[in-house]
Design an enzyme around this catalytic site. Sequence first.
Site, short mmCIF file in Angstrom:
data_model
loop_
_atom_site.label_atom_id
_atom_site.label_comp_id
_atom_site.label_asym_id
_atom_site.label_seq_id
_atom_site.Cartn_x
_atom_site.Cartn_y
_atom_site.Cartn_z
N GLU A 145 9.85 13.98 5.73
CA GLU A 145 8.96 14.00 4.55
C GLU A 145 8.02 12.81 4.61
OE1 GLU A 145 11.69 13.48 1.33
OE2 GLU A 145 12.81 15.28 1.85
N LYS A 196 6.59 9.43 3.30
CA LYS A 196 7.13 8.38 2.44
C LYS A 196 6.01 7.98 1.48
CE LYS A 196 9.83 4.11 2.51
NZ LYS A 196 9.12 3.40 1.47
N ASP A 202 3.93 6.24 -1.34
CA ASP A 202 3.83 4.87 -1.82
C ASP A 202 3.62 4.88 -3.33
OD1 ASP A 202 3.99 2.24 -1.41
OD2 ASP A 202 2.07 2.02 -0.37
N TYR A 234 12.16 14.38 -4.35
CA TYR A 234 12.71 14.41 -3.00
C TYR A 234 14.23 14.43 -2.92
CZ TYR A 234 12.26 9.34 -3.80
OH TYR A 234 12.29 8.09 -4.33
N LYS A 259 8.09 3.41 9.35
CA LYS A 259 6.96 2.78 8.65
C LYS A 259 5.70 2.80 9.50
CE LYS A 259 7.79 -0.23 5.41
NZ LYS A 259 7.39 -0.27 4.01
N CYS A 307 -34.85 -14.95 3.18
CA CYS A 307 -34.19 -14.11 4.17
C CYS A 307 -33.63 -14.98 5.30
CB CYS A 307 -35.19 -13.10 4.72
SG CYS A 307 -34.56 -12.19 6.14
N CYS A 310 -35.95 -14.08 8.57
CA CYS A 310 -37.37 -14.39 8.70
C CYS A 310 -37.88 -15.41 7.69
CB CYS A 310 -38.19 -13.11 8.58
SG CYS A 310 -38.23 -12.45 6.90
N CYS A 365 -35.13 -8.39 1.38
CA CYS A 365 -36.03 -9.33 2.04
C CYS A 365 -37.43 -8.75 1.89
CB CYS A 365 -35.66 -9.43 3.52
SG CYS A 365 -37.03 -9.95 4.57
N CYS A 391 -40.17 -9.23 9.41
CA CYS A 391 -38.78 -9.66 9.56
C CYS A 391 -38.17 -9.00 10.79
CB CYS A 391 -37.98 -9.28 8.31
SG CYS A 391 -36.24 -9.69 8.47
S1 IVH Z 1 14.69 9.18 -0.17
C1 IVH Z 1 18.36 7.05 0.09
N1 IVH Z 1 12.35 10.20 0.28
O1 IVH Z 1 11.15 4.86 -0.55
C2 IVH Z 1 17.19 7.79 -0.11
N2 IVH Z 1 12.47 8.02 -0.61
O2 IVH Z 1 12.53 2.47 0.62
C3 IVH Z 1 16.10 7.03 -0.74
N3 IVH Z 1 10.30 7.00 -1.06
O3 IVH Z 1 13.28 4.02 -3.17
C4 IVH Z 1 15.12 7.91 -1.27
N4 IVH Z 1 9.08 8.70 -0.40
O4 IVH Z 1 10.99 4.99 -3.73
C5 IVH Z 1 13.03 9.14 -0.16
N5 IVH Z 1 10.31 11.25 0.68
C6 IVH Z 1 11.01 10.19 0.25
C7 IVH Z 1 10.38 9.04 -0.24
C8 IVH Z 1 11.15 7.96 -0.66
C9 IVH Z 1 9.06 7.48 -0.91
C10 IVH Z 1 10.63 5.66 -1.56
C11 IVH Z 1 11.64 5.63 -2.67
C12 IVH Z 1 12.73 4.79 -2.18
C13 IVH Z 1 12.07 3.97 -1.14
C14 IVH Z 1 13.05 3.49 -0.13
#
Ligand code: IVH
Length: 681
Positions: A115, A117, A119, A226, A315, A409, A412, A427, A433
Amino acid sequence: MDRSEPRTEVAALRQALNYHRHRYFVLDDPEIPDAEYDVLFDRLVELERSHPELVTPDSPTQRIGAAPSSQFNEVRHDTPMLSLDKCTSADELAAWEERCRRLLEVDDELSYFCEPKIDGIAVSLLYTDRVLVRAATRGDGETGEDITPNVRTIPEIPIELPADVPSPLEVRGEVYMPITGFLAFNRRAVASGERTIVNPRNGAAGSLRQLDPAVTAKRPLAMFCYSIGETPGGWQPRMHSEVMAALENWGLPINRRGRRQANLKGCAEYVDALLADRDSLNYAIDGAVIKVDDLGLRPRLGQVTRKPRWAIAYKYPSEEASTVLVDVDFQVGRTGAITPVAKLEPVFVGGVTVSNATLHNMDEVSRLDLRIGDTVLIHRAGDVIPQVMKVLESKRPEDARAILMPSECPVCGSAIVQEGDEVVARCSGGLRCRAQRKERLRHFASRHALDIEGLGDKLVDQLLAEDLVSGPADLYQLTVDQVAGLERMGVKSAENLLAALEASKRTTFARFIHALGIREVGETTAATLAREFKTLGALVAADEETLQEVEDVGPIVASRIASFFADETNRTLAFALHDEIGIAWEVVEEEPKTSPLDGQTWVLTGSLEAMTRNEAKAALVDLGARVASSVSKNTTVVVAGPGAGSKRTRAEELGIEIMDEPGFVQRLARLGKAAEDPDVA
Ligand code: IVH
């Protein structure tokens, strides 16, 4: 920091980490980028590993997140909300799987669920008898904050689930601020002089932790679910992928990019593919999460320091970093526009080393309250030019210097002037220039103008430096000997250049007009002018009134064209190029064919905040679109800002794509068009 004595270093690290955690989790106003926090954290982990006697229960390494703030009621998580271990390379990912297989004592491949991740902010939703009764932040993993009234304002989170959903059900996921919403929020904040949000994650955190849900309701928030907490009785999902499918069936928002992978190779491919798509997503991600799909294996894998062994975060390079503003340069564009450019101590961000960032204009400099010597937070996503997001004020040195727009400028020495209420300063040197001459030559030779192959930026620089040319007409007087004498050029490349120059004499009238570099006259306007006037004489003779009769030519563009040809140097140049040098065109004009928005007709309506209407129009025209003033069945897209009325309604009736300004800005960015470029013709 004293690195010689572990105890002292551990104490210093803890103090720093606690301070930054507070800023991040409680104040929603971090002072350092995540990556920098991670470095401190990782160092503390390393020290505690080699000196276990120094580990204390209150060490930041023993906690997840931060203790809840007292402004909200506490919520205890029956099943702790965990955090994730991380890796940053395919080798580390393989090592993680190796460990899983060893612990499980299996030789077979494991299957996974991958999935994005997200933010944002981890949130738990509790449904009792299918009704949302409680929403909480993760807090320290054990205890979070009750933010139910705020979460109820998020449109896509169901308040009630369908009849067949087991109860009680705890759903977990990430609340995030879509990028379009984030950009729009900041534009409004800039316009009204309010505080901007540094990144979408802070936007989500700050919005969720409002004491007044009415404020949250106005913020653009969304969620991706998730996982679930404790599995409700009577339901026995075997795989995580089954859980995800169930969540989706029950109307809970899930991320559609989640994929089951039969083996680790599939995961590695997923990680690469997701990274490649990172910039096209409307939500910020900082990696991919890889989870062992078989739920039965998870208890056997267990967890270490609140991180499950059955999942890992891969990451991606951070898109944020802090660095020092060493100086500010003032660059001069083709039409003289002066752009302040931040000169930075080189820093690795978004996968590349960055040492320059645009500051757009002086309004931006004062909005940021930026000074030379400041430590700044910069953001770089995809191909978009790096941006300075924020000054880290606590790091301001005493001798930080103000940034002043020069009165002359830098190239020039002519006066720098600001017209009317234009934000952009220019300018006043015109073609006296050298910077403007250079940009003009570059434009003249560029792909959408006379398309002179081989005449790139470097060569233009060399020709100007050697005084071989000063304007476009001189290009056609160049000899093989002159060009061959330049560094890195030989007879062959000189001959090629001359052949390309010769070839450029057969062009279209539209390209020729565009190549002249008249302000506000991009490709489409040039094509329209070419069709209307057919000859250079007719175009030069047209007065403002006549020009305004042409489709899409308003008073500003008309006055730019008229004043361009009123200038004798410009007029002489245009005629010299045509009559003496022999740049010629057939009378029948075709539309330019190579731009991304070729053949499309766009309509702008309502007010725009991030740019002026002319800038928006110029950007579209440069990308090949035609910009019309009314909506018809031939319209491709309508950009509708606040206050849009009948044109928007008409577009809705005709089923034409309607885009808001953030969507538009994103589209421009994706098409590689810096919307704010003041030099866009
Ligand atoms: S799973 C043990 N799935 O990442 C499982 N977390 O660093 C933890 N996060 O606290 C959650 N996308 O805030 C999971 N697809 C995803 C996620 C996800 C973002 C965040 C979540 C978690 C942090 C862990």
